[in-house]
Scaffold this motif. Structure first.
Motif, PDB file in Angstrom:
ATOM      1  N   GLU A 173       1.052  31.552  16.596  1.00  8.98           N
ATOM      2  CA  GLU A 173       0.525  31.691  17.965  1.00  8.98           C
ATOM      3  C   GLU A 173       0.917  30.480  18.807  1.00  8.98           C
ATOM      4  OE1 GLU A 173      -3.696  32.728  18.274  1.00  8.98           O
ATOM      5  OE2 GLU A 173      -3.416  33.991  16.506  1.00  8.98           O
ATOM      6  N   LEU A 174       0.802  29.296  18.212  1.00 12.03           N
ATOM      7  CA  LEU A 174       1.174  28.066  18.932  1.00 12.03           C
ATOM      8  C   LEU A 174       2.659  28.065  19.253  1.00 12.03           C
ATOM      9  CD1 LEU A 174      -0.846  25.291  17.052  1.00 12.03           C
ATOM     10  CD2 LEU A 174      -1.166  26.021  19.401  1.00 12.03           C
ATOM     11  N   PHE A 175       3.459  28.538  18.324  1.00  7.80           N
ATOM     12  CA  PHE A 175       4.908  28.605  18.537  1.00  7.80           C
ATOM     13  C   PHE A 175       5.217  29.504  19.739  1.00  7.80           C
ATOM     14  CE2 PHE A 175       8.840  31.047  17.622  1.00  7.80           C
ATOM     15  CZ  PHE A 175       9.749  30.029  17.842  1.00  7.80           C
ATOM     16  N   HIS A 176       4.588  30.676  19.784  1.00  7.52           N
ATOM     17  CA  HIS A 176       4.822  31.607  20.898  1.00  7.52           C
ATOM     18  C   HIS A 176       4.338  31.007  22.216  1.00  7.52           C
ATOM     19  CE1 HIS A 176       6.374  35.283  19.001  1.00  7.52           C
ATOM     20  NE2 HIS A 176       5.785  34.789  17.932  1.00  7.52           N
ATOM     21  N   TYR A 177       3.263  30.247  22.146  1.00  9.12           N
ATOM     22  CA  TYR A 177       2.684  29.633  23.353  1.00  9.12           C
ATOM     23  C   TYR A 177       3.600  28.551  23.920  1.00  9.12           C
ATOM     24  CZ  TYR A 177      -0.644  26.845  26.087  1.00  9.12           C
ATOM     25  OH  TYR A 177      -1.257  26.134  27.086  1.00  9.12           O
ATOM     26  N   MET A 178       4.154  27.726  23.022  1.00  9.01           N
ATOM     27  CA  MET A 178       4.945  26.588  23.532  1.00  9.01           C
ATOM     28  C   MET A 178       6.423  26.923  23.717  1.00  9.01           C
ATOM     29  SD  MET A 178       5.086  24.009  20.342  1.00  9.01           S
ATOM     30  CE  MET A 178       5.558  24.521  18.729  1.00  9.01           C
ATOM     31  N   TYR A 179       6.883  28.020  23.149  1.00  4.99           N
ATOM     32  CA  TYR A 179       8.328  28.323  23.184  1.00  4.99           C
ATOM     33  C   TYR A 179       8.921  28.316  24.605  1.00  4.99           C
ATOM     34  CZ  TYR A 179      12.810  30.542  22.666  1.00  4.99           C
ATOM     35  OH  TYR A 179      14.137  30.799  22.763  1.00  4.99           O
ATOM     36  N   PRO A 180       8.345  29.046  25.587  1.00  6.02           N
ATOM     37  CA  PRO A 180       8.954  29.042  26.936  1.00  6.02           C
ATOM     38  C   PRO A 180       9.037  27.639  27.529  1.00  6.02           C
ATOM     39  CG  PRO A 180       7.212  30.682  26.793  1.00  6.02           C
ATOM     40  CD  PRO A 180       7.131  29.868  25.556  1.00  6.02           C
ATOM     41  N   HIS A 181       8.002  26.850  27.296  1.00  7.01           N
ATOM     42  CA  HIS A 181       7.933  25.489  27.836  1.00  7.01           C
ATOM     43  C   HIS A 181       9.018  24.602  27.206  1.00  7.01           C
ATOM     44  CE1 HIS A 181       5.761  22.402  29.950  1.00  7.01           C
ATOM     45  NE2 HIS A 181       5.826  21.628  28.891  1.00  7.01           N
ATOM     46  N   VAL A 182       9.120  24.671  25.895  1.00  4.97           N
ATOM     47  CA  VAL A 182      10.114  23.860  25.171  1.00  4.97           C
ATOM     48  C   VAL A 182      11.524  24.295  25.585  1.00  4.97           C
ATOM     49  CG1 VAL A 182      11.030  23.324  22.863  1.00  4.97           C
ATOM     50  CG2 VAL A 182       8.582  23.423  23.213  1.00  4.97           C
ATOM     51  N   THR A 183      11.727  25.589  25.688  1.00  6.16           N
ATOM     52  CA  THR A 183      13.056  26.114  26.054  1.00  6.16           C
ATOM     53  C   THR A 183      13.488  25.577  27.413  1.00  6.16           C
ATOM     54  OG1 THR A 183      12.563  28.104  24.822  1.00  6.16           O
ATOM     55  CG2 THR A 183      14.382  28.244  26.366  1.00  6.16           C
TER      56      THR A 183
END
Lengths: 192, 100
Positions: free
Chosen positions: A23-33
């Protein structure tokens, strides 16, 4: 995801819950990208760098104190990872008018011709032109220009993201801006 | 304002609007790779904790060994005393005299 949900996910993630980590991965993915693509070193794969940042975040969840928002902490890790990657980058190509695409040339013409803001049709060309201009700067200066002018971040925010002190940021921004001005002037001189 | 500066400002303003707004889709396989790497990192962490525990256990075992061997070592020292045999003999004589 709300703050409470993030906190709950973090607590479960620290205990090793796979679902919470996902869930954390999905949450931060757009931001990190977004951050990685903006500060991507030349010849580096965005996907590899995103993966590196996400793994760093997940492996150090216990070091997150909760004093700043989670995404802010993630940003700092992403920016530092990019900085470490681009530190040794030496090649900084020149920008010539002949190298510009049709859209980019149009942007240069429009900027010189009218004093007003550019049209929406010029946005993509502007973005590409700025990318080309920024590539001519040193990696740290490039990052600073992006954070300051493209993302509209304040000096305080940049200081907390990069760990640089405010005076250094101001001096670096001044010099980088002067360099950009020189490069852009050269382009304008070449333009008919 | 310098015309070049003005143009640069307008260029940045337009470029900022040209940034893609849509949420990027996660590339195929990235999620699996990230989770696998996280699991591997976690396992390594547990492994290093085990090694630490092992070292601590070994230290405690050594301390226990030294403590348990200490009386034997001191006895050894006493045994090297030149009067030890004489004292033992005296003790045995005293005990045999007391016997009924």
């Amino acid at each position: 995801m709300t703050d409470a949900e993030v906190t709950e996910c973090l607590a479960r993630g620290r205990e090793g819950d796979d679902k919470a980590i996902l869930e954390l991965f999905h949450y931060m993915y757009p931001h990190v990208t977004k951050l990685v693509q903006a500060n991507l070193p030349a010849r580096e794969s965005a996907e590899d760098l995103i993966q590196q940042v996400c793994i760093k975040v997940m492996s150090h969840l216990d070091q997150f104190s909760g004093k700043v928002p989670f995404l802010h902490w993630v940003s700092r890790i992403a920016v530092n990872t990019c900085l470490n990657q681009i530190r040794h980058e030496k090649r900084r190509p020149e920008v010539r008018l002949a190298d510009l695409s049709e859209d980019e040339s149009k942007v240069v013409e429009h900027l010189a011709a009218s004093p007003g803001d550019l049209d929406a049709s010029d946005y993509v060309g502007s973005k590409e032109l700025v990318d080309k201009l920024l590539v001519t700067l040193r990696p740290a200066d490039r990052l600073l220009m992006r954070l300051m002018y493209l993302e509209g971040r304040h000096v305080d925010e940049i200081a907390s993201l990069t760990g640089w002190n405010k005076s250094l940021i101001k001096v670096r921004a001044f010099r980088a801006r002067a360099q950009l001005r020189r490069r852009y002037s050269l382009l304008m001189k070449e333009s008919p | 304002m310098n015309p070049i500066d003005d143009q640069l400002n307008r260029l940045f303003k337009a470029a900022a609007k040209g940034e893609p707004d849509s949420a990027p889709t996660i590339p195929y396989g990235l999620e699996t790779r990230v989770m696998a790497a996280w699991h591997a990192a976690k396992t390594r962490e547990i492994g290093s904790w085990d090694m630490g525990l092992l070292v601590k256990g070994l230290i405690v075992a050594c301390v226990i060994m030294v403590i348990s061997f200490w009386p034997a070592l001191t006895t050894e020292i006493t045994a090297s005393n030149p009067f030890a045999d004489f004292l033992n003999l005296t003790d045995s004589t005293v005990s045999s005299d007391d016997a009924p």
